[in-house]
Design a protein around this motif. Structure first.
Motif, PDB file in Angstrom:
ATOM      1  N   ARG A 154       0.821  -1.218   0.000  1.00  0.00           N
ATOM      2  CA  ARG A 154       0.000   0.000   0.000  1.00  0.00           C
ATOM      3  C   ARG A 154       0.856   1.269   0.000  1.00  0.00           C
ATOM      4  O   ARG A 154       0.630   2.180  -0.794  1.00  0.00           O
ATOM      5  CB  ARG A 154      -0.957  -0.030   1.191  1.00  0.00           C
ATOM      6  CG  ARG A 154      -1.978   1.100   1.191  1.00  0.00           C
ATOM      7  CD  ARG A 154      -3.034   0.881   2.261  1.00  0.00           C
ATOM      8  NE  ARG A 154      -3.901  -0.236   1.938  1.00  0.00           N
ATOM      9  CZ  ARG A 154      -3.912  -1.397   2.578  1.00  0.00           C
ATOM     10  NH1 ARG A 154      -3.079  -1.616   3.598  1.00  0.00           N
ATOM     11  NH2 ARG A 154      -4.769  -2.349   2.213  1.00  0.00           N
ATOM     12  N   ASP A 155       1.814   1.335   0.884  1.00  0.00           N
ATOM     13  CA  ASP A 155       2.655   2.530   0.944  1.00  0.00           C
ATOM     14  C   ASP A 155       3.435   2.713  -0.354  1.00  0.00           C
ATOM     15  O   ASP A 155       3.593   3.843  -0.842  1.00  0.00           O
ATOM     16  CB  ASP A 155       3.622   2.451   2.127  1.00  0.00           C
ATOM     17  CG  ASP A 155       2.914   2.580   3.472  1.00  0.00           C
ATOM     18  OD1 ASP A 155       1.732   2.967   3.485  1.00  0.00           O
ATOM     19  OD2 ASP A 155       3.560   2.294   4.501  1.00  0.00           O
ATOM     20  N   ALA A 156       3.921   1.621  -0.921  1.00  0.00           N
ATOM     21  CA  ALA A 156       4.704   1.704  -2.156  1.00  0.00           C
ATOM     22  C   ALA A 156       3.852   2.170  -3.324  1.00  0.00           C
ATOM     23  O   ALA A 156       4.307   2.965  -4.159  1.00  0.00           O
ATOM     24  CB  ALA A 156       5.330   0.347  -2.469  1.00  0.00           C
ATOM     25  N   LEU A 157       2.604   1.705  -3.400  1.00  0.00           N
ATOM     26  CA  LEU A 157       1.787   2.116  -4.543  1.00  0.00           C
ATOM     27  C   LEU A 157       1.360   3.576  -4.418  1.00  0.00           C
ATOM     28  O   LEU A 157       1.212   4.276  -5.427  1.00  0.00           O
ATOM     29  CB  LEU A 157       0.584   1.192  -4.733  1.00  0.00           C
ATOM     30  CG  LEU A 157      -0.616   1.266  -3.801  1.00  0.00           C
ATOM     31  CD1 LEU A 157      -1.634   2.302  -4.268  1.00  0.00           C
ATOM     32  CD2 LEU A 157      -1.298  -0.095  -3.729  1.00  0.00           C
ATOM     33  N   ILE A 158       1.188   4.062  -3.177  1.00  0.00           N
ATOM     34  CA  ILE A 158       0.913   5.492  -2.998  1.00  0.00           C
ATOM     35  C   ILE A 158       2.130   6.305  -3.418  1.00  0.00           C
ATOM     36  O   ILE A 158       2.002   7.350  -4.067  1.00  0.00           O
ATOM     37  CB  ILE A 158       0.501   5.780  -1.544  1.00  0.00           C
ATOM     38  CG1 ILE A 158      -0.874   5.147  -1.249  1.00  0.00           C
ATOM     39  CG2 ILE A 158       0.452   7.287  -1.271  1.00  0.00           C
ATOM     40  CD1 ILE A 158      -1.298   5.234   0.199  1.00  0.00           C
ATOM     41  N   ALA A 159       3.318   5.808  -3.102  1.00  0.00           N
ATOM     42  CA  ALA A 159       4.547   6.483  -3.536  1.00  0.00           C
ATOM     43  C   ALA A 159       4.674   6.466  -5.057  1.00  0.00           C
ATOM     44  O   ALA A 159       5.096   7.470  -5.660  1.00  0.00           O
ATOM     45  CB  ALA A 159       5.765   5.811  -2.897  1.00  0.00           C
ATOM     46  N   ARG A 160       4.287   5.360  -5.699  1.00  0.00           N
ATOM     47  CA  ARG A 160       4.327   5.301  -7.162  1.00  0.00           C
ATOM     48  C   ARG A 160       3.350   6.298  -7.766  1.00  0.00           C
ATOM     49  O   ARG A 160       3.655   6.951  -8.777  1.00  0.00           O
ATOM     50  CB  ARG A 160       3.993   3.882  -7.660  1.00  0.00           C
ATOM     51  CG  ARG A 160       5.085   2.870  -7.459  1.00  0.00           C
ATOM     52  CD  ARG A 160       4.841   1.613  -8.266  1.00  0.00           C
ATOM     53  NE  ARG A 160       3.671   0.854  -7.844  1.00  0.00           N
ATOM     54  CZ  ARG A 160       3.682  -0.057  -6.871  1.00  0.00           C
ATOM     55  NH1 ARG A 160       4.802  -0.294  -6.191  1.00  0.00           N
ATOM     56  NH2 ARG A 160       2.581  -0.722  -6.567  1.00  0.00           N
ATOM     57  N   ALA A 161       2.196   6.423  -7.146  1.00  0.00           N
ATOM     58  CA  ALA A 161       1.213   7.394  -7.631  1.00  0.00           C
ATOM     59  C   ALA A 161       1.772   8.809  -7.531  1.00  0.00           C
ATOM     60  O   ALA A 161       1.683   9.595  -8.480  1.00  0.00           O
ATOM     61  CB  ALA A 161      -0.084   7.265  -6.841  1.00  0.00           C
ATOM     62  N   ASN A 162       2.361   9.132  -6.386  1.00  0.00           N
ATOM     63  CA  ASN A 162       2.951  10.460  -6.207  1.00  0.00           C
ATOM     64  C   ASN A 162       4.014  10.729  -7.259  1.00  0.00           C
ATOM     65  O   ASN A 162       4.087  11.821  -7.830  1.00  0.00           O
ATOM     66  CB  ASN A 162       3.541  10.595  -4.819  1.00  0.00           C
ATOM     67  CG  ASN A 162       2.512  10.562  -3.694  1.00  0.00           C
ATOM     68  OD1 ASN A 162       2.837  10.276  -2.552  1.00  0.00           O
ATOM     69  ND2 ASN A 162       1.245  10.852  -4.003  1.00  0.00           N
ATOM     70  N   ALA A 163       4.863   9.729  -7.534  1.00  0.00           N
ATOM     71  CA  ALA A 163       5.925   9.887  -8.518  1.00  0.00           C
ATOM     72  C   ALA A 163       5.369  10.120  -9.919  1.00  0.00           C
ATOM     73  O   ALA A 163       5.999  10.799 -10.739  1.00  0.00           O
ATOM     74  CB  ALA A 163       6.832   8.659  -8.513  1.00  0.00           C
ATOM     75  N   ALA A 164       4.164   9.575 -10.182  1.00  0.00           N
ATOM     76  CA  ALA A 164       3.524   9.746 -11.492  1.00  0.00           C
ATOM     77  C   ALA A 164       2.777  11.070 -11.594  1.00  0.00           C
ATOM     78  O   ALA A 164       2.229  11.378 -12.661  1.00  0.00           O
ATOM     79  CB  ALA A 164       2.568   8.584 -11.757  1.00  0.00           C
ATOM     80  N   GLY A 165       2.734  11.834 -10.490  1.00  0.00           N
ATOM     81  CA  GLY A 165       2.045  13.120 -10.498  1.00  0.00           C
ATOM     82  C   GLY A 165       0.706  13.120  -9.797  1.00  0.00           C
ATOM     83  O   GLY A 165       0.039  14.156  -9.739  1.00  0.00           O
TER      84      GLY A 165
END
Length: 268
Positions: free
Chosen positions: A28-39
């Motif tokens: 969960r934390d990693a996918l939120i970080a991936r979302a942030n990185a994608a904008g």
């Protein structure tokens, strides 16, 4: 329509996802970080059963850009205690609680509970009226009843609303737009066979359009058939930009402005 180059992410909002689902328990934390990185700077995670609200709230509290909404999903309403207006209104005291629902009507799988779905829907509408928070609507194979109830209730007292993951007919789209509501594009709008749905969106005013993932469901190409996640809203937005004849940055900006207008409690 190409996505922004790596390292040049454009801010965008995922207006509807389900971060509490067990599909995300391991990362969960990693996918939120991936979302942030994608904008994806903000996302709204949706609670579909009120007894699960504490867990959904905790996810929103743990992440700066995550907000939440809660209600009883129409497919669950026959198996859950009927929510009260007062219960929903009380949730609105939380600073990260930004919407009522998702609620609505689903006659595809659960037509036998149509009457109780309609009762629940009207309760959620009244909570939206009292709180001033937007209603989040799920509609499937129930266009006629959906348009009728939304219109009846709006005449009885105005409220704001988004037709989440809109994939219904042109008639329901027009009824919703005439009430001042919003239509949200999900990955379905990017599917190759969704040309008719894209035409419905193209006929709508751009200032009434949102984008979402409905993650973990409905991943857009090239991820179709796999687990969806908030970062993939960029793929749907790229298709939305194409539909409206904009570049990606322009579409992302306009849909983010629309989100801020509707979900004012989560405004940037």
């Amino acid at each position: 329509m190409p996505l922004p180059e790596a390292g040049k992410a454009v801010p965008i909002v995922d207006s509807h996802c389900h971060l509490d689902f067990e599909n995300f328990d391991e990362d969960r934390d990693a996918l939120i970080a991936r979302a942030n990185a994608a904008g994806v700077t903000r996302m709204v995670t949706i609670c579909t059963k009120l007894r699960e609200e504490p867990a959904v709230r905790a996810i929103a509290e743990a992440h700066e850009g995550v907000f939440y909404a809660a209600g009883t999903h129409p497919m669950s309403v026959a198996d859950e205690p009927m929510v009260s207006v007062e219960e929903l209104v009380a949730l609105a005291d939380h600073p990260k609680f930004v919407g009522i629902g998702e609620t609505g009507l689903d006659y595809h799988y659960t037509a036998e509970s149509a009457a109780v779905q309609q009762e629940s829907l009207r309760i959620h509408i009244e909570a939206a009226r009292r709180t001033g928070l937007p209603l989040i609507i799920h509609a499937r194979d129930a266009d006629e009843d959906m348009a009728r109830i939304l219109t009846e209730e709006h005449r009885a007292g105005a409220y704001d609303c988004v037709m989440h993951c809109f994939s219904s007919g042109a008639g329901l789209a027009q009824a919703a737009l005439e009430l001042g509501f919003y239509l949200s594009m999900s990955g379905i709008a990017a599917f190759p066979r969704s040309a008719e749905l894209r035409e419905i969106f193209a006929a709508a005013p751009l200032d009434r359009i949102l984008v979402e993932t409905d993650a973990p469901y409905l991943a857009p190409p090239p991820h179709r058939g796999k687990r969806n996640e908030p970062a993939f809203v960029t793929r749907t937005a790229a298709k939305g930009a194409e539909v409206f004849g904009l570049d990606y940055a322009g579409f992302a900006a306009r849909t983010s402005e629309n989100f801020d207008r509707l979900f004012s409690k989560a405004a940037a």
